[in-house]
Design an enzyme around this catalytic site. Sequence first.
Site, mmCIF file in Angstrom:
data_model
loop_
_atom_site.group_PDB
_atom_site.id
_atom_site.type_symbol
_atom_site.label_atom_id
_atom_site.label_comp_id
_atom_site.label_asym_id
_atom_site.label_seq_id
_atom_site.Cartn_x
_atom_site.Cartn_y
_atom_site.Cartn_z
ATOM 1 C CB SER A 162 -0.958 -0.048 1.190
ATOM 2 O OG SER A 162 -2.101 0.745 0.958
ATOM 3 C CE LYS A 214 -17.717 20.099 8.987
ATOM 4 N NZ LYS A 214 -16.330 20.176 8.511
#
Length: 342
Positions: A162, A214
């Site tokens: 990764s 949000k």
Amino acid sequence: MSSSSSDGDVVGTLRGTVLPLVVTVLVGLAGLAGAWYVFVRSADSLVDLLGFLVVTGVGLLALWVGSRVAGSLVSPYNVAEVAVDGPIARERAGGVPGSATGVGADDVVEQIELADADPAAEALLVKLNTPGGEIVPSEDIRIAAERFDGPTVAYATDVCASGGYDIASGCDEIWAREGSLVGSIGVIGSRVNANDLAERLGLSYEGFTAGEYKDAGTPLKELRPDERAYLQGIVDDYYDQFVETVAEGRDMAPDAVEATEARVFLGSEAHERGLVDELGTRRAVTDALEDRLGESVAVREFEPAHSLRERVSLGAQRATYAFGAGLASALDGDVEGLRFRR
């Protein structure tokens, strides 16, 4: 060994032993001659014994200065090494002894920049044993390696996955062991869903936000379908960036990178897929560097200074991390409860 390696051995010997000795002796002799002229020959009123003592003292001082000058002019190393060992975060994680040691990206970047500024460092070796971690810190280390003025070689030991592979893709070459775990070219986003638990406890979520998304990813509320699509879009964008970075760094087609399906491979298969350039031990890596540089290789490890307490803690943590178990470790980049990592 090849003739270039033999020539490199001679150069390395001159670099590390002969030249410093010559510089030290020359500076020492110059100091002795100067002290003798000032305190013995040109000062008739000095007592001979006093003159001898002064000459000896100044000569010893000159030898010490000479050794310092020699050390600054002739370096005993020509390859800098930095290590990325453990999950990657902006700052090094503390943790409990026995947990995976965290890598402080800022510290690693600083060491690479110090090596780059050192004229003695002709090449950079990046030793990788990491499952990845936070996205931007991983990219910062890769960019620092790309900016190094000289050959750069990534060397995977146990795990290079990764974010670790992101860093490796910024180097000129990638080496690994046959048993190394390499790859995991993907991105994960996760969130804790505590909505059911909250309901059982009689808790409810009330959000006071400005902006429709949000609080998307907040653990105490169920995701709406549009919120799920929004968050998945962020993960997809990160993934596209990762694929593009690897494809460019490894000179591979993006389709070939995507075909790895974010899996990890043993070093031998990673080599077959073009994710790794060469397989071999650390000795093989340094031998290859000798051929590239045309001289004997001496390696200096650049690492940030740690207190005694930190060194003891790091030693205990690394002992249990040696198996490469960091694949399941997670260091997080939180966005309103959602975690992103490579």
